[in-house]
Design a protein around this motif. Structure first.
Motif, PDB file in Angstrom:
ATOM      1  N   LYS A 146       8.305  14.568  -2.645  1.00  0.00           N
ATOM      2  CA  LYS A 146       8.216  15.286  -3.802  1.00  0.00           C
ATOM      3  C   LYS A 146       8.348  16.817  -3.320  1.00  0.00           C
ATOM      4  N   VAL A 147       8.993  17.743  -3.941  1.00  0.00           N
ATOM      5  CA  VAL A 147       8.953  19.099  -3.406  1.00  0.00           C
ATOM      6  C   VAL A 147       8.572  20.205  -4.732  1.00  0.00           C
ATOM      7  N   PHE A 148       7.267  20.615  -4.582  1.00  0.00           N
ATOM      8  CA  PHE A 148       6.751  21.400  -5.481  1.00  0.00           C
ATOM      9  C   PHE A 148       7.187  23.125  -5.146  1.00  0.00           C
ATOM     10  N   GLU A 149       8.044  23.734  -6.134  1.00  0.00           N
ATOM     11  CA  GLU A 149       8.298  25.104  -5.922  1.00  0.00           C
ATOM     12  C   GLU A 149       6.730  25.856  -6.387  1.00  0.00           C
ATOM     13  N   THR A 150       6.149  25.405  -7.630  1.00  0.00           N
ATOM     14  CA  THR A 150       5.022  25.769  -7.826  1.00  0.00           C
ATOM     15  C   THR A 150       4.027  24.774  -8.272  1.00  0.00           C
TER      16      THR A 150
ATOM     17  N   MET B  35       0.934  -1.247  -0.056  1.00  0.00           N
ATOM     18  CA  MET B  35       0.039   0.099  -0.080  1.00  0.00           C
ATOM     19  C   MET B  35       0.867   1.171  -0.003  1.00  0.00           C
ATOM     20  N   LYS B  36       0.320   2.015  -0.785  1.00  0.00           N
ATOM     21  CA  LYS B  36       1.219   3.631  -0.652  1.00  0.00           C
ATOM     22  C   LYS B  36       0.095   4.708  -0.195  1.00  0.00           C
ATOM     23  N   ILE B  37       0.625   5.420   0.574  1.00  0.00           N
ATOM     24  CA  ILE B  37      -0.037   6.560   1.217  1.00  0.00           C
ATOM     25  C   ILE B  37       0.845   7.693   0.948  1.00  0.00           C
ATOM     26  N   THR B  38       0.173   8.948   0.942  1.00  0.00           N
ATOM     27  CA  THR B  38       0.833  10.204   0.809  1.00  0.00           C
ATOM     28  C   THR B  38       0.296  11.311   1.792  1.00  0.00           C
ATOM     29  N   GLN B  39       1.346  12.164   2.509  1.00  0.00           N
ATOM     30  CA  GLN B  39       0.942  13.224   3.242  1.00  0.00           C
ATOM     31  C   GLN B  39       1.316  14.624   2.744  1.00  0.00           C
ATOM     32  N   ALA B  40       0.801  15.242   2.492  1.00  0.00           N
ATOM     33  CA  ALA B  40       1.356  16.599   1.998  1.00  0.00           C
ATOM     34  C   ALA B  40       1.312  17.770   2.979  1.00  0.00           C
ATOM     35  N   PHE B  41       2.443  18.426   2.869  1.00  0.00           N
ATOM     36  CA  PHE B  41       2.623  19.773   3.902  1.00  0.00           C
ATOM     37  C   PHE B  41       2.792  20.977   3.051  1.00  0.00           C
ATOM     38  N   THR B  42       2.891  22.146   3.465  1.00  0.00           N
ATOM     39  CA  THR B  42       3.197  23.321   2.836  1.00  0.00           C
ATOM     40  C   THR B  42       3.991  24.289   3.715  1.00  0.00           C
ATOM     41  N   PHE B  43       4.682  24.947   3.357  1.00  0.00           N
ATOM     42  CA  PHE B  43       5.433  26.140   3.817  1.00  0.00           C
ATOM     43  C   PHE B  43       6.022  27.256   2.850  1.00  0.00           C
ATOM     44  N   GLU B  44       6.155  28.396   3.522  1.00  0.00           N
ATOM     45  CA  GLU B  44       6.676  29.609   2.715  1.00  0.00           C
ATOM     46  C   GLU B  44       8.094  29.747   3.065  1.00  0.00           C
ATOM     47  N   SER B  45       8.761  29.962   2.069  1.00  0.00           N
ATOM     48  CA  SER B  45      10.182  30.133   2.364  1.00  0.00           C
ATOM     49  C   SER B  45      10.968  31.172   1.080  1.00  0.00           C
ATOM     50  N   ALA B  46      11.823  31.784   1.530  1.00  0.00           N
ATOM     51  CA  ALA B  46      12.645  32.507   0.729  1.00  0.00           C
ATOM     52  C   ALA B  46      13.631  31.875   0.175  1.00  0.00           C
TER      53      ALA B  46
ATOM     54  N   SER C 210       5.747  29.289  -2.168  1.00  0.00           N
ATOM     55  CA  SER C 210       4.761  28.740  -1.295  1.00  0.00           C
ATOM     56  C   SER C 210       4.974  27.120  -1.735  1.00  0.00           C
ATOM     57  N   TYR C 211       5.957  26.487  -0.840  1.00  0.00           N
ATOM     58  CA  TYR C 211       6.316  25.185  -1.279  1.00  0.00           C
ATOM     59  C   TYR C 211       5.202  24.153  -0.911  1.00  0.00           C
ATOM     60  N   ARG C 212       5.188  23.091  -1.861  1.00  0.00           N
ATOM     61  CA  ARG C 212       4.533  21.805  -0.912  1.00  0.00           C
ATOM     62  C   ARG C 212       5.410  20.641  -1.085  1.00  0.00           C
ATOM     63  N   VAL C 213       5.379  19.878   0.050  1.00  0.00           N
ATOM     64  CA  VAL C 213       6.306  18.692   0.159  1.00  0.00           C
ATOM     65  C   VAL C 213       5.108  17.627   0.293  1.00  0.00           C
ATOM     66  N   GLU C 214       5.217  16.496  -0.679  1.00  0.00           N
ATOM     67  CA  GLU C 214       4.606  15.319  -0.249  1.00  0.00           C
ATOM     68  C   GLU C 214       5.472  14.051   0.151  1.00  0.00           C
ATOM     69  N   LEU C 215       5.156  13.538   1.107  1.00  0.00           N
ATOM     70  CA  LEU C 215       5.933  12.229   1.586  1.00  0.00           C
ATOM     71  C   LEU C 215       5.075  11.207   1.298  1.00  0.00           C
ATOM     72  N   GLN C 216       5.875  10.378   0.252  1.00  0.00           N
ATOM     73  CA  GLN C 216       4.915   9.090   0.125  1.00  0.00           C
ATOM     74  C   GLN C 216       5.550   8.121   0.920  1.00  0.00           C
ATOM     75  N   LEU C 217       4.654   7.024   1.582  1.00  0.00           N
ATOM     76  CA  LEU C 217       5.096   5.919   2.466  1.00  0.00           C
ATOM     77  C   LEU C 217       4.380   4.745   1.678  1.00  0.00           C
ATOM     78  N   GLU C 218       5.281   3.919   1.974  1.00  0.00           N
ATOM     79  CA  GLU C 218       4.597   2.567   1.405  1.00  0.00           C
ATOM     80  C   GLU C 218       5.092   1.234   2.586  1.00  0.00           C
ATOM     81  N   GLY C 219       4.011   0.397   2.528  1.00  0.00           N
ATOM     82  CA  GLY C 219       4.308  -0.738   3.444  1.00  0.00           C
ATOM     83  C   GLY C 219       2.953  -1.628   3.513  1.00  0.00           C
TER      84      GLY C 219
END
Length: 117
Positions: free
Chosen positions: A104-108, A1-12, A31-40
């Protein structure tokens, strides 16, 4: 199974290794978005690969380091490209969250880097 949790942060940040004429050489923010995918496997009792609240608790200190900071001033992120941020997060999260299969790190919303170790 794969799951993903997303987080956002603002940085220069600024990219120090591009030509001075490149617009990313100048200080700017995202306005960054980070997605952590976990598998198990899914735990038959809890029904989870891992509880999302546990993921949040483990990633929280890293998020605090990144949010509303200049990324160039963080050790290891002197050249804070999306690629380098993804590797930086992986190296710090994988030991405490071994189920991590990608970062995953989204810049946009339209461009991102994905690191799988």
């Amino acid at each position: 199974m794969k799951i993903t949790q997303a987080f956002t942060f603002e940085s220069a940040h600024r990219l120090p290794h591009v030509p001075e004429t490149h617009k990313c050489h100048r200080m700017h923010g995202h306005s960054y978005r980070v997605e952590l995918q976990l598998e198990g496997p899914v735990d038959p009792h809890t029904g989870f690969v891992i509880d999302f609240f546990e993921v949040e608790a483990i990633f929280g200190p890293l998020l605090t380091q990144l949010d509303h900071h200049c990324l160039n001033e963080i050790e290891g992120l002197e050249n804070p490209t999306a690629e380098n941020i993804a590797v930086w997060i992986w190296e710090r999260i994988k030991p405490n969250l071994p189920q991590t299969s990608s970062v995953k790190v989204f810049e946009t919303p339209h461009c991102w880097a994905e690191y799988e170790g």
